[in-house]
Write a protein that holds these residues in place. Structure first.
Motif, mmCIF file in Angstrom:
data_model
loop_
_atom_site.group_PDB
_atom_site.id
_atom_site.type_symbol
_atom_site.label_atom_id
_atom_site.label_comp_id
_atom_site.label_asym_id
_atom_site.label_seq_id
_atom_site.Cartn_x
_atom_site.Cartn_y
_atom_site.Cartn_z
ATOM 1 N N ASP A 89 0.829 -1.216 0.000
ATOM 2 C CA ASP A 89 0.000 0.000 0.000
ATOM 3 C C ASP A 89 0.854 1.252 0.000
ATOM 4 O OD1 ASP A 89 -2.311 -1.510 -0.019
ATOM 5 O OD2 ASP A 89 -2.618 -1.379 2.147
ATOM 6 N N PHE A 90 1.907 1.271 0.808
ATOM 7 C CA PHE A 90 2.804 2.423 0.846
ATOM 8 C C PHE A 90 3.470 2.633 -0.516
ATOM 9 C CE2 PHE A 90 7.180 3.975 1.390
ATOM 10 C CZ PHE A 90 6.906 5.255 1.826
ATOM 11 N N ILE A 91 3.942 1.550 -1.126
ATOM 12 C CA ILE A 91 4.610 1.652 -2.426
ATOM 13 C C ILE A 91 3.630 2.181 -3.467
ATOM 14 C CG2 ILE A 91 5.688 0.335 -4.294
ATOM 15 C CD1 ILE A 91 6.822 -1.548 -2.072
ATOM 16 N N ARG A 92 2.418 1.616 -3.508
ATOM 17 C CA ARG A 92 1.424 2.053 -4.497
ATOM 18 C C ARG A 92 1.028 3.513 -4.295
ATOM 19 N NH1 ARG A 92 -1.343 -3.522 -3.921
ATOM 20 N NH2 ARG A 92 -0.454 -4.605 -5.705
ATOM 21 N N LYS A 93 0.867 3.917 -3.047
ATOM 22 C CA LYS A 93 0.522 5.318 -2.758
ATOM 23 C C LYS A 93 1.634 6.248 -3.260
ATOM 24 C CE LYS A 93 -0.132 8.368 1.168
ATOM 25 N NZ LYS A 93 0.936 8.683 2.062
ATOM 26 N N THR A 94 2.879 5.866 -3.035
ATOM 27 C CA THR A 94 4.001 6.675 -3.492
ATOM 28 C C THR A 94 4.044 6.728 -5.013
ATOM 29 O OG1 THR A 94 5.238 6.066 -1.502
ATOM 30 C CG2 THR A 94 6.512 6.973 -3.329
ATOM 31 N N VAL A 95 3.799 5.595 -5.671
ATOM 32 C CA VAL A 95 3.770 5.552 -7.143
ATOM 33 C C VAL A 95 2.720 6.521 -7.662
ATOM 34 C CG1 VAL A 95 3.165 4.112 -9.141
ATOM 35 C CG2 VAL A 95 4.670 3.209 -7.365
ATOM 36 N N LEU A 96 1.527 6.474 -7.089
ATOM 37 C CA LEU A 96 0.449 7.360 -7.551
ATOM 38 C C LEU A 96 0.805 8.835 -7.342
ATOM 39 C CD1 LEU A 96 -2.685 5.363 -6.331
ATOM 40 C CD2 LEU A 96 -1.846 5.607 -8.687
ATOM 41 N N GLU A 97 1.380 9.166 -6.191
ATOM 42 C CA GLU A 97 1.768 10.560 -5.928
ATOM 43 C C GLU A 97 2.815 11.036 -6.931
ATOM 44 O OE1 GLU A 97 3.114 10.530 -1.866
ATOM 45 O OE2 GLU A 97 1.073 10.402 -1.064
ATOM 46 N N LYS A 98 3.824 10.208 -7.185
ATOM 47 C CA LYS A 98 4.904 10.583 -8.110
ATOM 48 C C LYS A 98 4.384 10.683 -9.543
ATOM 49 C CE LYS A 98 8.348 10.422 -5.093
ATOM 50 N NZ LYS A 98 9.347 11.439 -4.834
ATOM 51 N N ARG A 99 3.456 9.815 -9.916
ATOM 52 C CA ARG A 99 2.892 9.861 -11.272
ATOM 53 C C ARG A 99 2.039 11.096 -11.451
ATOM 54 N NH1 ARG A 99 3.345 10.594 -15.732
ATOM 55 N NH2 ARG A 99 1.729 10.039 -17.222
ATOM 56 N N ARG A 100 1.198 11.414 -10.453
ATOM 57 C CA ARG A 100 0.349 12.613 -10.541
ATOM 58 C C ARG A 100 1.197 13.880 -10.628
ATOM 59 N NH1 ARG A 100 -3.229 10.084 -6.105
ATOM 60 N NH2 ARG A 100 -4.741 8.964 -7.370
ATOM 61 N N ALA A 101 2.332 13.858 -9.946
ATOM 62 C CA ALA A 101 3.245 15.010 -9.980
ATOM 63 C C ALA A 101 4.136 14.979 -11.229
ATOM 64 C CB ALA A 101 4.108 15.021 -8.725
ATOM 65 N N ARG A 102 3.949 13.976 -12.085
ATOM 66 C CA ARG A 102 4.714 13.792 -13.316
ATOM 67 C C ARG A 102 6.219 13.644 -13.055
ATOM 68 N NH1 ARG A 102 0.823 14.271 -16.950
ATOM 69 N NH2 ARG A 102 -0.696 15.925 -16.913
ATOM 70 N N GLU A 103 6.538 13.021 -11.915
ATOM 71 C CA GLU A 103 7.941 12.768 -11.578
ATOM 72 C C GLU A 103 8.428 11.444 -12.136
ATOM 73 O OE1 GLU A 103 8.783 13.388 -7.386
ATOM 74 O OE2 GLU A 103 7.317 15.012 -7.318
ATOM 75 N N ILE A 104 7.484 10.573 -12.519
ATOM 76 C CA ILE A 104 7.840 9.318 -13.173
ATOM 77 C C ILE A 104 6.929 9.137 -14.381
ATOM 78 C CG2 ILE A 104 8.780 8.186 -11.105
ATOM 79 C CD1 ILE A 104 6.118 6.695 -10.799
ATOM 80 N N ASP A 105 7.403 8.372 -15.370
ATOM 81 C CA ASP A 105 6.617 8.181 -16.588
ATOM 82 C C ASP A 105 5.589 7.059 -16.398
ATOM 83 O OD1 ASP A 105 7.816 5.608 -17.319
ATOM 84 O OD2 ASP A 105 9.590 6.760 -17.872
ATOM 85 N N PRO A 106 4.617 6.968 -17.305
ATOM 86 C CA PRO A 106 3.553 5.968 -17.151
ATOM 87 C C PRO A 106 4.060 4.523 -17.104
ATOM 88 C CG PRO A 106 2.952 7.555 -18.839
ATOM 89 C CD PRO A 106 4.363 7.852 -18.447
ATOM 90 N N GLU A 107 5.071 4.199 -17.907
ATOM 91 C CA GLU A 107 5.589 2.828 -17.931
ATOM 92 C C GLU A 107 6.223 2.467 -16.585
ATOM 93 O OE1 GLU A 107 6.555 5.140 -20.402
ATOM 94 O OE2 GLU A 107 4.926 4.465 -21.714
ATOM 95 N N GLN A 108 7.004 3.374 -16.046
ATOM 96 C CA GLN A 108 7.650 3.112 -14.758
ATOM 97 C C GLN A 108 6.596 3.007 -13.659
ATOM 98 O OE1 GLN A 108 10.460 6.027 -13.376
ATOM 99 N NE2 GLN A 108 11.045 4.772 -11.639
ATOM 100 N N LEU A 137 11.437 6.695 -6.954
ATOM 101 C CA LEU A 137 10.286 6.768 -6.045
ATOM 102 C C LEU A 137 10.686 7.131 -4.620
ATOM 103 C CD1 LEU A 137 8.378 3.557 -7.173
ATOM 104 C CD2 LEU A 137 7.711 5.927 -7.597
ATOM 105 N N PHE A 138 11.742 6.499 -4.131
ATOM 106 C CA PHE A 138 12.071 6.609 -2.711
ATOM 107 C C PHE A 138 13.396 7.290 -2.418
ATOM 108 C CE2 PHE A 138 9.603 2.630 -3.228
ATOM 109 C CZ PHE A 138 8.434 3.074 -2.644
ATOM 110 N N GLY A 139 14.150 7.619 -3.434
ATOM 111 C CA GLY A 139 15.489 8.128 -3.176
ATOM 112 C C GLY A 139 16.357 6.975 -2.712
ATOM 113 N N ASP A 140 17.385 7.293 -1.995
ATOM 114 C CA ASP A 140 18.301 6.262 -1.508
ATOM 115 C C ASP A 140 17.772 5.748 -0.179
ATOM 116 O OD1 ASP A 140 20.346 4.621 -0.833
ATOM 117 O OD2 ASP A 140 21.897 6.163 -0.815
#
Length: 178
Positions: A89-108, A137-140
């Protein structure tokens, strides 16, 4: 070779709730300089202080905070540790936040979201795709402060603080000052 003798004080604290007997050995070399060793149930911690403003180890220990003492007795111990278990759940929430902020591409985002199932932080770290897939997603995550990864109280820290509180109470009791 030079051999010296010194005076040690030993306390054995028993009858503690949720703790085995605690053995405390202090040595005051001179005013303001000394050492302490604490042991309980097969574990031991030791610290020394070269400058305690003329106080004894017992006086200094009694007045110091549990956080400070825990770090002196067990260098680098943390109050919290990364939580164990499933963090999907934490990973998915972070993925959604980063995608909405356009920090990661759709494929990633899709690959990370799909691979999140039943993953823990250790799984993320062990993933051969760590740098390309998870670092954006998480940095180091090897740097404990880099992400808001779920944490929980560190039981070793909590245990040590229980012991520290027992020792402080014993040092302040009239029986230990005789």
């Amino acid at each position: 070779m030079k051999i010296e003798t010194s005076q040690l004080q030993q306390l054995v604290i028993t009858g503690l709730e949720n703790l085995d007997p605690v053995k405390v050995v202090t040595e005051n070399f001179e005013p303001g300089r000394g050492t302490i060793t604490i042991s309980c149930f097969g574990k031991a911690w030791t610290a020394d202080w070269p400058a305690m403003s003329g106080r004894t180890v017992e006086q200094f220990f009694s007045s110091a905070s549990a956080d400070y003492l825990a770090n002196c007795l067990s260098r680098g111990i943390q109050k919290h540790q990364y939580a164990e278990g499933d963090h999907a759940d934490f990973i998915r929430k972070t993925v959604l936040e980063k995608r909405r902020a356009r920090e990661i591409d759709p494929e990633q985002a899709r690959e990370s979201f799909d691979r999140a199932e039943c993953m823990s932080m250790n799984d993320v770290l062990a993933d051969w795709n760590y740098e390309s897939l998870w670092m954006p997603l998480f940095g180091d995550v090897y740097d404990a402060g880099s992400a808001d990864w779920p944490t929980e109280p560190n039981p070793d820290y909590t245990y040590l603080c229980l012991i520290i509180d027992a020792v402080k109470t014993a040092f302040l009791s009239p029986e230990s000052q005789s």
